[in-house]
Design a protein around this motif. Structure first.
Motif, PDB file in Angstrom:
ATOM      1  N   ASN A   1      -9.274  -1.489  -1.713  1.00 51.17           N
ATOM      2  CA  ASN A   1     -10.150  -2.125  -2.688  1.00 51.17           C
ATOM      3  C   ASN A   1      -9.618  -3.505  -3.067  1.00 51.17           C
ATOM      4  OD1 ASN A   1      -8.198  -1.857  -4.806  1.00 51.17           O
ATOM      5  ND2 ASN A   1      -8.918   0.215  -5.242  1.00 51.17           N
ATOM      6  N   TRP A   2     -10.400  -4.225  -3.860  1.00 53.10           N
ATOM      7  CA  TRP A   2     -10.043  -5.612  -4.167  1.00 53.10           C
ATOM      8  C   TRP A   2      -8.785  -5.716  -5.019  1.00 53.10           C
ATOM      9  CZ3 TRP A   2     -11.701  -9.233  -1.223  1.00 53.10           C
ATOM     10  CH2 TRP A   2     -12.929  -9.096  -0.563  1.00 53.10           C
TER      11      TRP A   2
ATOM     12  N   VAL B   1      -3.233  -7.755  -5.180  1.00 54.27           N
ATOM     13  CA  VAL B   1      -1.791  -7.667  -5.416  1.00 54.27           C
ATOM     14  C   VAL B   1      -1.022  -7.921  -4.122  1.00 54.27           C
ATOM     15  CG1 VAL B   1      -1.520  -5.177  -5.056  1.00 54.27           C
ATOM     16  CG2 VAL B   1      -0.024  -6.355  -6.655  1.00 54.27           C
ATOM     17  N   LEU B   2      -1.619  -7.524  -2.982  1.00 53.74           N
ATOM     18  CA  LEU B   2      -0.958  -7.756  -1.699  1.00 53.74           C
ATOM     19  C   LEU B   2      -0.830  -9.251  -1.408  1.00 53.74           C
ATOM     20  CD1 LEU B   2       0.171  -6.287   0.848  1.00 53.74           C
ATOM     21  CD2 LEU B   2      -2.089  -6.586   1.861  1.00 53.74           C
ATOM     22  N   LEU B   3      -1.833 -10.028  -1.816  1.00 55.57           N
ATOM     23  CA  LEU B   3      -1.842 -11.465  -1.527  1.00 55.57           C
ATOM     24  C   LEU B   3      -1.266 -12.304  -2.672  1.00 55.57           C
ATOM     25  CD1 LEU B   3      -5.370 -11.730   0.132  1.00 55.57           C
ATOM     26  CD2 LEU B   3      -3.143 -11.753   1.278  1.00 55.57           C
ATOM     27  N   SER B   4      -0.849 -11.662  -3.752  1.00 56.38           N
ATOM     28  CA  SER B   4      -0.279 -12.407  -4.880  1.00 56.38           C
ATOM     29  C   SER B   4       1.111 -12.919  -4.548  1.00 56.38           C
ATOM     30  CB  SER B   4      -0.237 -11.515  -6.125  1.00 56.38           C
ATOM     31  OG  SER B   4       0.661 -10.429  -5.927  1.00 56.38           O
ATOM     32  N   ARG B   5       1.586 -13.822  -5.385  1.00 54.43           N
ATOM     33  CA  ARG B   5       2.899 -14.421  -5.166  1.00 54.43           C
ATOM     34  C   ARG B   5       3.771 -14.261  -6.399  1.00 54.43           C
ATOM     35  NH1 ARG B   5       1.157 -20.249  -2.445  1.00 54.43           N
ATOM     36  NH2 ARG B   5       0.068 -19.386  -0.610  1.00 54.43           N
TER      37      ARG B   5
ATOM     38  N   LEU C   1       7.685  -7.561  -6.456  1.00 57.13           N
ATOM     39  CA  LEU C   1       7.664  -6.413  -5.545  1.00 57.13           C
ATOM     40  C   LEU C   1       7.487  -5.105  -6.309  1.00 57.13           C
ATOM     41  CD1 LEU C   1      10.494  -7.522  -3.083  1.00 57.13           C
ATOM     42  CD2 LEU C   1       8.022  -7.581  -2.686  1.00 57.13           C
ATOM     43  N   GLU C   2       8.079  -5.011  -7.493  1.00 55.08           N
ATOM     44  CA  GLU C   2       7.878  -3.822  -8.324  1.00 55.08           C
ATOM     45  C   GLU C   2       6.399  -3.661  -8.677  1.00 55.08           C
ATOM     46  OE1 GLU C   2      11.988  -3.140 -10.845  1.00 55.08           O
ATOM     47  OE2 GLU C   2      10.674  -4.788 -11.447  1.00 55.08           O
ATOM     48  N   ALA C   3       5.750  -4.774  -9.021  1.00 59.83           N
ATOM     49  CA  ALA C   3       4.326  -4.724  -9.355  1.00 59.83           C
ATOM     50  C   ALA C   3       3.498  -4.280  -8.149  1.00 59.83           C
ATOM     51  CB  ALA C   3       3.858  -6.090  -9.851  1.00 59.83           C
TER      52      ALA C   3
ATOM     53  N   LEU D   1      -2.102  11.205   1.526  1.00 59.70           N
ATOM     54  CA  LEU D   1      -3.477  11.412   1.080  1.00 59.70           C
ATOM     55  C   LEU D   1      -3.854  10.438  -0.029  1.00 59.70           C
ATOM     56  CD1 LEU D   1      -3.624  15.325   1.032  1.00 59.70           C
ATOM     57  CD2 LEU D   1      -4.755  13.798   2.650  1.00 59.70           C
ATOM     58  N   ALA D   2      -2.842   9.866  -0.699  1.00 57.42           N
ATOM     59  CA  ALA D   2      -3.092   8.954  -1.814  1.00 57.42           C
ATOM     60  C   ALA D   2      -2.781   7.501  -1.450  1.00 57.42           C
ATOM     61  CB  ALA D   2      -2.273   9.386  -3.032  1.00 57.42           C
ATOM     62  N   ASP D   3      -2.763   7.174  -0.160  1.00 59.14           N
ATOM     63  CA  ASP D   3      -2.435   5.799   0.262  1.00 59.14           C
ATOM     64  C   ASP D   3      -3.617   4.877  -0.060  1.00 59.14           C
ATOM     65  OD1 ASP D   3      -1.832   3.423   1.633  1.00 59.14           O
ATOM     66  OD2 ASP D   3      -0.814   4.495   3.248  1.00 59.14           O
ATOM     67  N   PRO D   4      -3.421   3.895  -0.967  1.00 56.04           N
ATOM     68  CA  PRO D   4      -4.525   2.996  -1.310  1.00 56.04           C
ATOM     69  C   PRO D   4      -4.619   1.772  -0.404  1.00 56.04           C
ATOM     70  CG  PRO D   4      -2.686   2.537  -2.751  1.00 56.04           C
ATOM     71  CD  PRO D   4      -2.234   3.636  -1.796  1.00 56.04           C
ATOM     72  N   LEU D   5      -3.591   1.525   0.405  1.00 54.05           N
ATOM     73  CA  LEU D   5      -3.567   0.340   1.256  1.00 54.05           C
ATOM     74  C   LEU D   5      -4.128   0.638   2.640  1.00 54.05           C
ATOM     75  CD1 LEU D   5      -2.813  -2.621   1.615  1.00 54.05           C
ATOM     76  CD2 LEU D   5      -0.497  -1.897   2.270  1.00 54.05           C
ATOM     77  N   VAL D   6      -3.565   1.641   3.298  1.00 58.75           N
ATOM     78  CA  VAL D   6      -4.111   2.122   4.571  1.00 58.75           C
ATOM     79  C   VAL D   6      -4.614   3.531   4.291  1.00 58.75           C
ATOM     80  CG1 VAL D   6      -3.661   2.609   6.995  1.00 58.75           C
ATOM     81  CG2 VAL D   6      -2.464   0.726   5.878  1.00 58.75           C
TER      82      VAL D   6
END
Length: 292
Positions: A153-154, A159-163, A176-178, A242-247
């Protein structure tokens, strides 16, 4: 220890009995070899395996490719969305060839291969194109890249593309913790002190975000690997949360369906990380699959 593999400098860690069955661990996007927990490595060594971890090209202590410039992830994403070809400074197939080069440099004819996330994508290329080098294959929290599979999801993408706020080590650790709070395992929350210590040690070892950007573009450019999967002949186990939100877990189920004879281990409460409590399950899975 840095070696020359596929003509470039690759940092590796090599533990366990020299005569043990080799296990090659390939980590994911922007992650260094130390992202494979030492507890997992020692458990594999206790099974009698020789465990080899590597820093993928452009990350950690391996050779960086800053001369290739900083890619536009946004432009690559737009082209991918439109179904257009995406150019990248190097490819996941190149990174698979790096892994072959590591085996060559160490004089290893065949290895059990385990790849996580992007490392699992690299491992798909390795097993499909170099079947004689892969004795067994474990794919963790990864995907074929097929377009029909659900995407994160967005919030996760954001968060993946944040810096991080700055390049200061603690600012990077907090960043990285976030990230891990969003993509990590809800059923297996980490010990905060252990996690922070590991993240700080990782950042102090190396922090190379431009390399991560080039790796990300290589992932986008690689597209759909579905056509590779029927070429995989090694005994394969797919481990997915089962709870992977990224892949999302549908990607893991898709791999089991497409790879001949693949077995699936779908883990309740697991997200996109390697929780300490699940390491024995992962190690047993690698060992059982290797025995096939």
């Amino acid at each position: 220890m840095r070696i020359v593999a596929n003509g470039i400098g690759i940092e590796i860690d090599d533990q366990g009995p020299p005569g043990g069955e080799p296990v090659l661990l390939i980590m994911g996007l922007g992650m260094q070899l130390v992202a494979w927990p030492e507890e997992m490595v020692q458990a594999l060594v206790a099974h009698g395996f020789r465990v080899i971890r590597l820093d993928n090209r452009d990350i950690g202590l391996s050779q960086h490719f800053d001369h290739l410039g900083v890619p536009s992830i946004a432009a690559g994403a737009v082209r991918h969305t439109l179904g257009l070809a995406v150019a990248s400074p190097y490819s996941l197939a190149d990174m698979a060839q790096d892994a072959v080069g590591v085996l060559d440099a160490l004089g290893i004819a065949q290895a059990h291969v385990c790849g996580a996330s992007m490392g699992g994508m690299i491992a798909q290329h390795l097993a499909a194109k170099h079947p004689q080098r892969v004795k067994s294959l474990v794919l963790m929290m990864t995907t074929s890249g097929a377009r029909h599979l659900p995407q994160p999801n967005w919030r996760v993408r954001g968060v993946l593309l944040s810096r991080p706020a700055s390049a200061a080590p603690m600012a990077v650790v907090q960043h990285l913790e976030a990230l891990l709070r969003v993509i990590g395992s809800p059923g297996y929350p980490p010990d905060p002190e252990r996690q922070r210590a590991r993240l700080l040690a990782t950042v102090q070892r190396s922090w190379h975000p431009t390399g991560t950007a080039r790796q990300l573009l290589a992932v986008v450019a690689d597209g759909d690997r579905s056509a590779l999967l029927p070429q995989i002949s090694a005994p394969t186990r797919v481990i997915h949360g089962l709870a992977d939100p990224l892949v999302r877990v549908e990607a893991g189920r898709d791999l089991v369906q497409r790879i001949r004879g693949a077995q699936g281990d779908f883990v309740p409460g697991m997200g996109h990380d390697l929780p300490l409590a699940l390491l024995p399950r992962f190690v047993d899975g690698i060992a059982e699959n290797a025995a096939r």
